[in-house]
Design a protein around this motif. Structure first.
Motif, PDB file in Angstrom:
ATOM      1  N   SER A 693      18.225  14.153  20.485  1.00 19.08           N
ATOM      2  CA  SER A 693      18.967  15.415  20.432  1.00 19.08           C
ATOM      3  C   SER A 693      17.989  16.572  20.294  1.00 19.08           C
ATOM      4  O   SER A 693      16.986  16.492  19.582  1.00 19.08           O
ATOM      5  N   SER A 694      18.274  17.638  20.993  1.00 17.88           N
ATOM      6  CA  SER A 694      17.386  18.794  20.987  1.00 17.88           C
ATOM      7  C   SER A 694      17.472  19.549  19.671  1.00 17.88           C
ATOM      8  O   SER A 694      18.511  19.548  18.995  1.00 17.88           O
ATOM      9  N   THR A 695      16.376  20.218  19.310  1.00 21.22           N
ATOM     10  CA  THR A 695      16.337  21.021  18.092  1.00 21.22           C
ATOM     11  C   THR A 695      17.245  22.233  18.240  1.00 21.22           C
ATOM     12  O   THR A 695      17.224  22.923  19.258  1.00 21.22           O
ATOM     13  N   ASN A 696      18.016  22.511  17.219  1.00 16.95           N
ATOM     14  CA  ASN A 696      18.938  23.645  17.258  1.00 16.95           C
ATOM     15  C   ASN A 696      18.300  24.823  16.524  1.00 16.95           C
ATOM     16  O   ASN A 696      18.522  25.046  15.347  1.00 16.95           O
ATOM     17  N   ALA A 697      17.441  25.544  17.223  1.00 18.58           N
ATOM     18  CA  ALA A 697      16.759  26.700  16.611  1.00 18.58           C
ATOM     19  C   ALA A 697      16.407  27.669  17.715  1.00 18.58           C
ATOM     20  O   ALA A 697      15.288  27.712  18.205  1.00 18.58           O
ATOM     21  N   SER A 698      17.360  28.474  18.102  1.00 17.20           N
ATOM     22  CA  SER A 698      17.215  29.288  19.304  1.00 17.20           C
ATOM     23  C   SER A 698      16.159  30.386  19.168  1.00 17.20           C
ATOM     24  O   SER A 698      15.704  30.937  20.164  1.00 17.20           O
ATOM     25  N   ARG A 702      10.576  27.431  23.009  1.00 16.94           N
ATOM     26  CA  ARG A 702      11.023  26.108  23.442  1.00 16.94           C
ATOM     27  C   ARG A 702       9.883  25.317  24.069  1.00 16.94           C
ATOM     28  O   ARG A 702       9.006  25.867  24.727  1.00 16.94           O
ATOM     29  N   GLU A 735       7.545  20.569  15.912  1.00 16.67           N
ATOM     30  CA  GLU A 735       8.373  21.422  15.049  1.00 16.67           C
ATOM     31  C   GLU A 735       7.534  22.053  13.948  1.00 16.67           C
ATOM     32  O   GLU A 735       7.761  23.204  13.559  1.00 16.67           O
ATOM     33  N   GLN A 740      10.874  24.758  19.198  1.00 20.34           N
ATOM     34  CA  GLN A 740      12.184  24.162  19.391  1.00 20.34           C
ATOM     35  C   GLN A 740      12.023  23.080  20.451  1.00 20.34           C
ATOM     36  O   GLN A 740      11.627  23.347  21.588  1.00 20.34           O
ATOM     37  N   VAL A 742      13.155  20.360  23.117  1.00 19.27           N
ATOM     38  CA  VAL A 742      14.272  20.120  24.029  1.00 19.27           C
ATOM     39  C   VAL A 742      13.966  18.873  24.858  1.00 19.27           C
ATOM     40  O   VAL A 742      12.860  18.738  25.384  1.00 19.27           O
TER      41      VAL A 742
END
Length: 935
Positions: A693-698, A702, A735, A740, A742
């Motif tokens: 699952s991709s990191t959720n930190a917009s 990336r 990280e 982030q 992806v």
């Protein structure tokens, strides 16, 4: 004529069967050197000790069997070929001893010249000889040919930097000039020989005309004939003997060790390329530079420059140079930068009066001067790469007196035009008047042979009679110039050489017809055929530069030998000669045991990747295209199957224990003829659950993380001190650096295609690669985001032919160096580590960067010597484990004191761990361990 039965019987007693070769494949493969001669030995013997050499020499004397010694076989004049017995150095001739803080170095004949310099480099020293083949040529050949090179001149060749020698004479007598006891024994038992050598020296020095001629000849670069200067330079017969051995090309004895007085390797250098409007002006400038502080001056005629004018990085103005232009590539070196600048000022002043057509002024920028030297080094392969298939490329090597260099160049150009060698080029070491001329030659019909003979007769007359020069400046006499030695030297000197030969080798068994020959046509006999084999390798010039980096070298065949044998197989096919046995032998030794990683291409002067040929041959043998297609279309299922197999073996390990599993799998592997891989402690555990699952930190930058299929299936081994899977460790590091992460969609279905490509399924391989590129294009938002691939071989496959794509795909080293390190605080660890740059890392140009990162993260870093490719090659480490074992046979001794190693390919790390006894991990493990985020 066959070898005597008594000789063969005794050889069988002396040498184990695995080091004796008389089969058609081995004799042709080992019997090929870099020259344009072809002789096939009746027997090849790989020797591993001085005692074996002595016993074989005595046996050959007793049975009167001619023998020839061979080191690397990079010689150009036919010195290392024979139709009798070829004695090849094995791998136990690699001893070296640095003395007096690098002022001297003692070397055995199997040491590659570049290895000796690598040992001396930290001390600011190097050996004097610097042949272009130094990356492949071994000390035995460098001494035996008195090789020199671009910076060596006449002052720093082996003859003039010799400090000691250990040698074996034709009767088996051993002498070590650095061992007083050996010297005393030798003086006693060889007193008559020493007396005769002393007398020859005395007579020669008393013959003032002959002595003057010898001194004059060696004022120039000269390797034609035997080293007669030993008779006028020394009066002690031991000194005469050892210096006669230099340049004797194995015709007077065997050299088992040599001690060099080393020369400085100054750290500061600058190079310039200056183009003059004519040959005359260029050569007049050379005479001025002779007295200036320059380390190298290379001459390139207009043809040479034209041969490389369209190469990448060449200045545009090269294409517009005048027809008569002639260039000098000049280098100056110094111990300090201030001294270098002073020297450059002197050189500029000295050349100020000469008109210049174009120039690249002196630069200390490595990028600039490396590009300039790439021009010079690219000239020879440029001719080789464009020659017609079936022809060979010949590089000749003459010396003119420097004061007559301009006339010599122009007269040589006239001869090339006269004999219609229109593609020929001239370049060379101008300070010494040493010119190389390169041309292509066919030997497949009598007219071509006659043309070559007429040309060489004219060259010999021009160089020796008209100019008093030398026909062989640094490439050795060999068979090529043996008929012309008397023409160059005159009757008295020539007969003196024969006296020396008959004194030291009375039965004439040591490398007959080399240097001295009674056959005036020997240079036209046994000419090497160069039949077409495949367009991928037809440009091969059989130089052997590729061999040191090949993991199967010494196990089966080298890239050069693979090409030689495939040429022979194809020629036999066309002539409808039965070659089924040869093809069957080639299947394993030529095809199955090739790692196909392509490191050979990096060393090849014409860029041949023998792995491409091997993959092409494998593609003609593919037997399961339907299975290959199914696996490509259902890759996620296949990957689950791999994980299941790892689960089963891991369960077996837990059930019966590691030792029992190792024994059981070894038995099953033998029964299956290595089709079933052997389980070892280095085998990975399965990865059952992967968080993709991709990191959720917009707000963060990336990075698209392409986790390879190997990383998604193979975790650390059960005994590894690191138990975190590579994917998790990589994600944590990215990280930590503020990214982030992806992942591409449907990652478990993706594969770069390498497993199919290596087995010859090109269609399926290309299909899988294209799937990955499309997924990466989407994940990176059309190329806006960088892409991190955690496995170097996968990265290399993906970036090939990707120059017009918006995708920017990084392997671990480049991404960590350019995007991660600056975001972290590094505290280097005390524990020593070993580093292995995979073949792909080297192809991608990141090997030095990998070592640089390692040195930032650990205070002690070991880079094992002579391990270029681990030989695991994807799954070869499972299916052909002997290749991996052979490639890494010296690794365990090299990493003593290290507790772990780092690399950038999980499969390579399995083999490295297995053969070294220490755990190898991905680079991210080390970087993550020693780092923390910057505030």
């Amino acid at each position: 004529m066959s070898l005597p039965a008594a000789f063969l019987t005794e050889v069988q007693r002396l040498i184990p069967a695995e080091r004796r070769f008389d089969d058609p494949l081995s004799t042709l493969a080992f019997g090929t050197d870099a020259s344009f001669y072809r002789l096939i030995p009746k027997l090849v013997i790989r020797v591993e000790s001085e005692a074996e050499v002595i016993a074989l020499i005595k046996l050959a004397q007793a049975e009167q069997v001619p023998i020839t010694f061979r080191a690397a076989g990079t010689s150009l004049s036919g010195q290392a070929v024979t139709d009798s017995v070829l004695i090849v150095l094995g791998e136990h001739w690699n001893g070296r001893e640095v003395r007096h803080k690098g002022a001297q170095i003692r070397l055995q004949p199997g040491v590659i010249g570049a290895q000796a310099n690598a040992v001396l480099a930290p001390l600011g020293r190097k050996i004097g000889p610097d042949p272009a083949s130094i990356g492949a040529a071994k000390i035995g050949g460098i001494v035996a040919n008195n090789s020199s090179g671009m910076c060596c001149g006449t002052a720093h060749n082996t003859y003039h930097t010799l400090a000691g020698m250990r040698l074996v004479l034709a009767d088996g007598t051993l002498l070590d000039t650095e061992d007083p006891q050996s010297v005393a024994i030798f003086r006693q038992i060889q007193a008559p020989l020493l007396a005769q050598l002393a007398e020859l020296g005395s007579q020669t020095r008393a013959n003032t005309e002959l002595a003057a001629r010898i001194r004059h000849k060696y004022r120039l670069k000269n390797t034609t004939g035997l080293s007669l200067n030993a008779l006028v330079d020394y009066d002690d017969p031991l000194d005469i003997l050892t210096h006669l051995m230099v340049g004797s090309e194995g015709t007077l004895g065997f050299i088992s060790a040599v001690t060099y007085d080393t020369v400085p390797e100054h750290p500061h250098k600058a190079s310039a390329l200056i183009v003059f409007p004519s040959v005359d002006i260029c050569c007049r400038a050379v005479t001025v530079l002779k007295t200036q502080p320059v380390s190298a001056v290379e001459l390139l005629d207009r043809r040479s420059l034209r041969s490389v004018e369209n190469k990448p990085g060449m200045p545009d103005w090269v294409r517009g140079l005048s027809e008569g232009a002639c260039a000098l590539l000049i280098e100056s070196r110094a111990a300090t930068q201030s001294l270098l600048h002073e020297q450059l000022g002197q050189v500029r002043t000295a050349l100020a009066e000469y008109p210049v057509e174009q120039q690249v002024d002196f630069s200390e920028d490595p990028k600039v001067y490396n590009q300039l030297w790439a021009i010079r080094k690219g000239t020879f392969p440029a001719v080789g790469a464009v020659r017609p298939t079936g022809t060979t490329v010949i590089i000749e090597d003459v010396t003119f007196p420097v004061e007559q260099l301009a006339e010599g160049v122009n007269r040589l150009l006239e001869l090339l035009d006269k004999h219609r060698y229109d593609e020929a080029i001239i370049f060379g070491h101008a300070l010494e008047g040493n010119l190389h001329f390169v041309f292509t030659q066919g030997f497949d019909d009598p007219a071509q042979v006659a043309r070559y003979d007429a040309f060489m007769q004219d060259v010999a007359q021009l160089v020796t009679v008209e100019f008093g020069g030398s026909l062989k400046a640094e490439h050795g006499t060999g068979r090529n110039m043996a008929p012309f030695v008397e023409l160059e030297w005159g009757k008295d000197a020539y007969q003196l050489m024969w006296q020396i030969k008959r004194l030291l080798d009375p039965k004439g068994i040591l490398n007959p017809d080399v240097v001295l020959s009674e056959d005036p046509q020997i240079h036209l006999k046994n000419l090497k055929p160069m039949p077409a084999a495949d367009e991928l390798v037809d440009k091969c010039i059989e130089c052997g530069f590729c061999e040191p980096v090949c993991p199967s070298n010494g196990l089966t065949l080298t890239p050069r030998q693979r090409i030689v044998m495939w040429r022979d197989i194809q020629a036999k096919e066309r002539s409808q000669t039965d070659n089924q046995a040869l093809k069957a032998d080639y299947q394993y030794r030529g095809i199955d045991s090739c790692a196909a990683t392509g490191l050979c291409a990096q060393r090849c002067p014409v860029g041949i990747n023998t792995g491409d040929l091997v993959r092409k041959l494998r593609s003609t043998q593919t037997q399961s295209p339907r299975l290959a297609r199914w696996l490509a279309e259902h890759f996620d299922t296949a990957l689950k199957g791999s994980v299941l197999m790892l689960n089963l073996t891991n369960a077996a390990r837990k059930l019966i224990g590691q030792r029992a599993l190792e024994k059981t799998s070894a038995i099953l592997s033998c029964i299956s003829r290595e089709k079933l891989p052997r389980w070892t402690r280095a085998m990975p555990q399965p990865i059952s659950v992967v968080n993709l699952s991709s990191t959720n930190a917009s707000e963060k930058p990336r990075v698209v993380y392409l986790a390879s299929c190997v990383s998604r299936a193979m975790g650390p081994s059960a005994t590894d001190q690191e138990q975190t899977p590579l994917i998790d460790k990589t994600r944590a590091l990215l990280e930590k650096a503020g990214y982030q992460v992806v992942f591409p969609d449907n990652l478990n279905k993706l594969c770069c295609g390498q497993p199919w490509a290596s087995k010859g399924y090109a269609e399926q391989a290309d299909l899988k690669r294209q799937e990955v590129l499309e997924a990466l294009l989407k994940a990176s938002r059309g190329g806006q985001d960088p892409i991190y691939c955690d496995t170097s071989p996968c990265t290399l496959r993906l970036v090939k032919d990707l120059s017009n794509s918006p995708l920017d795909i990084y392997e671990p080293v480049r991404f960590i160096r350019s995007h991660v390190l600056d975001r972290l605080e590094i505290t280097p660890q005390e524990t020593p580590i070993a580093v292995h740059a995979t073949c792909s890392t080297q192809h991608l140009g990141q090997a030095e960067a990998l070592i640089e990162i390692a040195k930032r993260c650990a205070k002690t870093v070991s880079v094992p010597e002579n391990i270029h490719c681990c030989g695991f090659a994807g799954d070869k480490g499972f299916t052909t484990p002997e290749l991996n074992r052979h490639a890494l046979r010296t690794l365990k001794d090299s990493v003593q004191g290290c507790t772990e190693g780092i690399s950038t390919s999980r499969t390579c790390e399995i083999g490295l761990t297995r053969e070294s006894g220490i755990d190898y991990h991905g680079l991210v493990y080390l970087v993550d361990r020693v780092s923390r985020p910057k505030n």
